[in-house]
Structure formats: C-alpha cells, structure tokens
Design a protein around this motif. Structure first.
Motif, mmCIF file in Angstrom:
data_model
loop_
_atom_site.group_PDB
_atom_site.id
_atom_site.type_symbol
_atom_site.label_atom_id
_atom_site.label_comp_id
_atom_site.label_asym_id
_atom_site.label_seq_id
_atom_site.Cartn_x
_atom_site.Cartn_y
_atom_site.Cartn_z
ATOM 1 N N PRO B 67 -6.192 77.319 -6.796
ATOM 2 C CA PRO B 67 -6.957 78.243 -7.811
ATOM 3 C C PRO B 67 -7.542 77.449 -9.043
ATOM 4 N N LEU B 70 -10.392 75.128 -8.487
ATOM 5 C CA LEU B 70 -11.536 76.018 -8.609
ATOM 6 C C LEU B 70 -12.107 76.424 -9.929
ATOM 7 N N THR B 71 -11.069 76.996 -10.839
ATOM 8 C CA THR B 71 -11.403 77.423 -12.008
ATOM 9 C C THR B 71 -11.787 76.166 -13.020
ATOM 10 N N ILE B 74 -15.083 75.031 -12.196
ATOM 11 C CA ILE B 74 -16.060 75.874 -12.661
ATOM 12 C C ILE B 74 -16.695 75.447 -14.172
ATOM 13 N N PHE B 77 -18.173 72.357 -14.666
ATOM 14 C CA PHE B 77 -19.634 72.476 -14.251
ATOM 15 C C PHE B 77 -20.387 72.946 -15.242
ATOM 16 N N THR B 95 -17.291 81.757 -2.596
ATOM 17 C CA THR B 95 -17.610 81.382 -3.709
ATOM 18 C C THR B 95 -18.359 80.109 -3.789
ATOM 19 N N MET B 96 -18.036 79.127 -3.205
ATOM 20 C CA MET B 96 -18.795 77.807 -3.245
ATOM 21 C C MET B 96 -20.193 78.232 -2.713
ATOM 22 N N SER B 392 -14.605 87.144 -3.250
ATOM 23 C CA SER B 392 -13.513 87.296 -3.799
ATOM 24 C C SER B 392 -12.381 87.615 -2.915
ATOM 25 N N GLN B 395 -8.628 87.703 -3.744
ATOM 26 C CA GLN B 395 -8.041 89.036 -4.172
ATOM 27 C C GLN B 395 -8.329 89.971 -3.209
ATOM 28 N N ASP B 398 -5.003 89.780 -1.453
ATOM 29 C CA ASP B 398 -3.967 90.330 -2.236
ATOM 30 C C ASP B 398 -3.884 91.817 -1.998
#
Lengths: 294, 437
Positions: B67, B70-71, B74, B77, B95-96, B392, B395, B398
């Motif tokens: 994670p 990725l964050t 981003i 970017f 997401t990608m 997503s 989540q 989760d």
C-alpha cells in the motif's frame, strides 16, 4: 506586580522574530489544511487525472450513508474509556506514591517509564502478549478458563486497545497528578485528619476538588490523545478489526485515504477531525486556562 | 525526500550526458516492496541485468509495503517525480488499470520500443489476471503465488492419519480435522488470507463468479454477487466448525500462519510462497492443492494468483522506456525466471522456466514445490477463474473478512454476513465507478 506584556516600540523586530514561526505554521499547517479542504470538495480518481467538483457531497455521503456515524460513536466510546481509565488509575497511583514520601521516588520513576514508549512499539508488545496463538497472557488466561481471542471477539479487541492506549496515558496523568498533590498544603490535610476524616474521605472531599483544574486539563489532553494519537497502536494490534470494531476516526481516514486512495472522503473526514480538535482546544482555552491560576 | 530528488537530478543529469557521450548508462528507477532476503534477490536481478549490458542501469529502491508503494507512487506521479517501474500488488490492479493516463501498458511498451515479445510464452493462468478484456498484457508479472494446503505430518501421525495424504476435498478436510481434534490437537485447520482463500479462490475453483461482468474484466459497472448457495454452505460450515475448533479463524493477512507454525493447527491454507518459511520452521510438513466440494460439477478449476506485478508509469524521460522493455525481456528469460522461482518460491511466469526447473530436477528434490503451479495450470481458465478486477479491492477484502469474522464469532448468521459483505462492497464499487468514469 510584573507587567504581563513586553511591548516593542516598533513593529519591525517583533515581525522578524515571528516570521520563522509564522512560516512554519503556514507551510506545514495552514497550506496542507487548505489543500485537504479543497480535496474534500472534489471527487477524484487515485492519480488525480480526473477531478470533479462535488461541493459537500463527500460530507453528505459520510454523514448520511455508510458506517461513518458508527465510527464516530465508536471513537467517542473509545476515547471516553481511555480517558476515564487513565485518569482514575493515574490518580490512584499518584495518591499512593505521594503518601510514600521520599521512598516513593523509585515508584515515581518506574511509573513514568511507559510514557517513553512509542505507540507502535507498545502496540506490538500488547499484540504479542495477547496473541491468540502464541501470547503468554493468552495462555495464562486459558488456565483460568478464559478463551481470549481478540482476533474474533470485538469486545476483547476493544478492551485490548483501550488498555494499551490508557497504559501510556496513565504515566502522563500520574506525573501531573503527583505535582498537583504535592502543591496541596500539608496543613490542610493535617487539619482534615485532626477532624477525623479518613484517607477515603480526604480523597473525595478535599483532594479531588482541589486538583479539579488538573483533572480538567488532563481530560482535554487525554481525549485529544485518544482521538488522534492512537493510530500507531491500532495499526500494530488490531488493524481496526474484527469487523470494524476498533476502527476509530483516525484509522478510518488512513484506510480510506492511504489504503484505498479515496482522497475526497478521506479529506472530508480529516476536516471533521480538524473541527473536533478545534472544539477541544477551545474548551481547553476557555475553561481550563481561565480557571487555573498560575 | 531530498535523497530521492538528488538521485532524480543525478538521473536527469546522466540522461543529458548520455545523449552526448555514449558511455554513461541511463538510470531507471524501480520501486519495490521486497525486503529481507527477497530484497537481496531483487538487487541481484537488477545487478545482473546492469552487468549484462551497458546502456541502462536499473536502480531498485525499497519503498515499504505494497500500500505504501502505491500511495507513494501516486503522490510522486501527482508531483511529476514518478519512477519508471513500480511493483503493485494484485488487488491494486483495478486502480492501476483505471488510471489510463498514468500507466503505460506493457504490451504497448513492447510494441512501441520494438522489443521482441511473445505473449504466448507466458503462463496463461498468471498473465490473464493482468490482461485486459482482449488479452493484452498490461503489467509484467513478477512475484506470483497461489494458496495451497499445508499439513503438519507429525500431528497427522499422532491422529492416526496418513501423513502422505493431504486432504483434497472439504469433506476430507473435515474428517481429518475431526480426527486431529480427537487426538488432542488444538485446532484442525486454519486459513491465512481469509478472503483470498475462502472467497476469491473458493469461487474460482468452483467456477462461480465473485462479481458481475466477468469479475470486473468487463467494466467499471461490475458488482459483487458471491452470496451464492455454495459460498453460503462454506460459511455455514466454517461457523459450525469454529465452535469445536475443527476450524479456527486466525485473523486477517497471514496472521493465521502462527497457528500452524506453533503446532496448534494440523492444517493450514496459505500462500505457496510461504513454503520457505514453513521449511525454516522445522515442521515436518506436506503440501497439497486447495480443497473443493466434490459434488460441484467441473470443480476444481485453476486457482487464481496473488502477489505483485511491475507497472510502467507514463511521464518519465522517453529514453528510459527502451531500457524498461529490455529489462522486462531479461526478466522473462528462462534462466532468470527459473532462478527467481527456485530461489524465492514464487511461481515461474513462463512455460520455459517451468520446463527448465523440471529438467533440472528441482521438483523431485523439493517435494511440494510444484503443487502451486500444477494447481494454477490445471484446466483452461474461465471468466470466473481468470482473475479479479474490482476497484477499492483492498477495502472490499477488509469488508469480506470483517463479515466473515462476525459470522464465525456467531454475531451474524452466515446469510446475513454474506449479504452484508456484498452490499457494503458494492457501495465502494459504485463510488469507484463514479470516480473513474
């Protein structure tokens, strides 16, 4: 009487002296807040390639849909438990340490230790001690017939993080209470004792009212701590689970913003947190600062 | 931050130099999440590639957890400071993919740079997860694994079970677990990565969809619908088994691993990539495929993968892309792949690497090491077993696990838990669709 304010004749010097602080505040606090506020009004994809202005939609979605209200309620419950527990334990320990006199020093030193522990480290330790598979305390509990499993049992998970969070704050409260207790004139206590007031009576009728300003101050500090500084603890013990049962507001921001890259809703949540911390600070300034006479 | 800027500046400077003088290699940044021994392996890959040619230099940078990468990518970017290659876990795929302006699809990259590239040489079951609806490879599979069953042979013997026979169906798992419990073992079986094992792979194995529109491959309008009768039966059984510890829920991610490694549970469903750690735990263990329900027609299909792939980001200096393509071609070489596969326990991504490992006798020397790949490659992948493409999804996992927890703890009925998981997950999918349309 000492003059409360130092006054400068010209404005140049004070401005120059203030400039570094103002710059820090502006760059590290005001600017990010502004960016978050702006972000909270947009709906955007993760990479920020498409941004659509949606007004208050993110807030509306939070307050009227989904489980954010439950998160609010849960955060309140958590903060309340942590505050009450750490205040009560801190006070009891302070009273006991204070009554020991000089020999209480060693206890004082020992009791302050937990405060030096980083939340994440404390979290890892608690998670290990209570680990359902390998935790020593879990094994001990099993002997007395308690099947501890905070991975599945939400009540136990909440208990675990409340205990872990309170543990750290107990040390802080203890310090402040001890200082407050030592500031109470001995003559007052002796007079009460001569009037046949026992230790319990003295605690409730004398000590607690006298240290009320400290309690009020600690109340705000503890609440702020429980609401905002417990992220590391949760991220190293329960990850907000089981279910969502230990997902408090700060953790929800992290999940939505950093795990899920839903920056709009996460920014809206951080704005709500900002309002909350603002309100707590106001309480501190108006109530606490006014009542405490230095 | 500053050191990164420095390397970026240095990289930029080198690029400038490289256009004039041929000698200095073009630096290419690669952000990855492999630490410890795996991190050393990544460094070796980069080092060997750099030594194999003089034009490009791959610079691997450890950036924390999946994670976090990725964050971080981003954020980079958005600030126009992105690296050329980032390692993204499988659940970040949607997401990608949705970030069309940010990613450079691998098939496109290979075509544009004129790099020789044969998509057919890759294992279908691995690449299909990361391909678009037309079968074009979007990212480069790097470290892939799939869940399998581990058994503790010592405990099996104690319970009078055959230690060389891993249960292959759910009724067999139940029967073995009961015997383990009767012999005084604390728990029959447990599962790491509950959503991945008990929901995602469970449905793929039984040729059932996790969501509509081919598990999301067909578009952003996809919605979850895994609250089917078979999944309900599974959750009902899990809740029932938890009461007598035939099954013991061990937490999210791979925390359940501790229950197996400490000898509490006789069986565990866990990633094939954990083989190395189980080996190190000194437990006498056996491996077999994931169990299935024998009364389901057509089961078991291939399982689906987890792990991560390498994505190429747009917007880095143009001359880097040829180097990225060359690096990917290097990674796909049978020798390199076989080394990576045998050294790390991750799946090989090309058929040639698998064949090479076979001919080298790797699987006879390491029993169990080929369970995962056999399970991955059995049958032809269907729309239900090709992979997942849900926004997503971190989540959503989760949510699935949160509801499973409540079902297993007896707080919700299995039906309620499943329905809630689907409804709550769909709310996130609807938001993802809105944000990315």
């Amino acid at each position: 009487m000492i003059a409360k304010r130092v006054t400068f004749k010209r404005t140049g010097l004070p401005l120059a002296l203030l400039a570094p602080q103002l710059a820090v505040t502006g760059i590290f606090f005001l600017w990010p807040t502004f960016v978050a506020l702006k972000q909270s009004l947009y709906r955007s994809d993760a990479f920020g390639l498409r941004q659509v202005f949606t007004g208050l939609e993110n807030y509306r979605a939070l307050l009227f849909h989904g489980n954010y209200l439950a998160t609010l309620e849960r955060s309140g419950f958590f903060a309340g438990c942590v505050t009450v527990l750490s205040l009560a334990v801190g006070l009891v320990l302070a009273v006991m340490a204070d009554s020991l006199g000089r020999s209480g020093r060693i206890w004082q030193a020992l009791l302050v230790w937990p405060y030096a522990l980083a939340p994440a480290v404390a979290g890892v330790l608690w998670a290990y001690m209570f680990d359902p598979a390998i935790g020593p305390i879990t094994h001990a509990l099993a002997h007395i017939g308690i099947d501890w499993n905070h991975v599945l049992n939400s009540g136990e998970a909440m208990t675990l993080i409340v205990m872990a969070a309170a543990m750290k704050q107990v040390a802080y409260n203890f310090l402040f209470y001890l200082a407050a207790l030592q500031a109470i004139p001995k003559s007052l206590m002796e007079a009460a004792a001569l009037d046949a007031a026992g230790p319990v009576r003295r605690l409730f009728s004398l000590i607690i009212p006298l240290i009320a300003p400290t309690t009020l101050f600690l109340l705000v500090v503890d609440l702020t701590y429980a609401f905002f500084d417990t992220f590391g603890l949760i991220d190293s013990t329960t990850y907000g689970g089981p279910g969502n049962s230990t997902t408090i507001m700060v953790y929800q921001v992290y999940k939505d913003g950093f795990i899920d890259q839903r920056f709009g809703p996460a920014a809206a949540q951080s704005m709500i947190l900002l309002l909350l911390v603002g309100a707590l600070t106001m309480v501190q300034f108006t109530l606490v600062e006014r009542r405490i006479d230095y | 931050m500053f050191s990164r800027m420095k390397t970026l500046l240095a990289g930029a400077a080198m690029v400038l130099v490289a256009t004039n003088v041929q000698a200095a290699p073009i630096k290419i940044q690669w952000w990855h999440a492999m630490n410890g021994v795996l991190g050393t392996d990544v460094d070796k890959l980069a080092h060997d590639f750099n030594a194999s040619q003089t034009k490009y230099e791959i610079d691997p940078v450890f950036k924390g957890t999946y994670p976090q990468i990725l964050t971080g990518a981003i954020a980079a970017f958005r600030a126009h400071q992105q690296p050329a290659i980032i390692q993204v876990f499988e659940v970040g795929t949607a997401t990608m993919m949705a970030a069309k302006g940010a990613v450079y699809p691998v098939y496109q990259l290979m075509k544009d740079t004129g790099q020789a590239f044969d998509p057919k040489s890759y294992l279908q079951a691995v690449t299909s997860y990361y391909s678009d609806a037309n079968g074009n490879m979007l990212s480069m599979p790097f470290n892939s694994s799939t869940p399998v069953t581990y058994i503790n042979k010592t405990l099996f013997k104690k319970a009078g079970l055959d230690p060389d026979k891993t249960p292959t169906t759910w009724p067999e798992v139940e029967a073995d677990a009961k015997k383990l419990r009767a012999a005084g073992v604390a728990c029959g079986f447990t599962t790491a990565w509950p959503s991945w094992v008990l929901v995602e792979n469970f449905n793929a194995l039984h040729n059932l969809p996790l969501g509509t529109l081919d598990n999301g491959f067909g578009g952003l309008a996809t919605r979850l619908d895994f609250n089917n009768p078979l999944e309900l039966r599974m959750w009902t059984d899990l809740a029932k088994w938890e009461k007598t510890k035939i099954y013991d829920y061990g937490g999210r991610a791979d925390t359940a691993y501790a229950k197996f490694a400490s000898g509490q549970c006789g069986m565990m469903m866990e990633s094939s990539a954990s083989r190395a750690s189980v080996l190190a735990s000194k437990i006498d263990f056996g491996m077999g495929p994931l169990p299935y329900w024998p009364d389901v027609k057509g089961a078991p299909l291939n399982s689906i993968i987890g792990g991560a792939t390498l994505w190429v980001l747009k917007g880095v200096p143009k001359e880097q892309y040829k180097g990225v393509a060359a690096f990917f071609a290097y990674l796909s070489q049978p020798k390199v792949q076989a080394w990576w596969h045998q050294n790390t326990g991750y799946l090989p991504i090309t058929t040639a690497a698998y064949d090479l490992s076979k001919s080298e006798g790797y699987y006879t020397k390491n029993p169990g090491a080929d369970v995962a790949i056999k399970q991955m490659t059995r049958g032809t992948p269907t729309a239900n077993s090709r992979g997942l493409r849900f926004g997503s999804f971190v989540q959503i996992r989760d949510i699935i696990e949160g509801n499973l927890e409540q079902v297993v703890a007896g707080k919700k009925t299995p039906k309620q838990g499943l329905d809630d998981a689907v409804t709550q997950g769909n709310a996130l999918l609807a938001q993802f669709q809105q944000a990315n349309q």
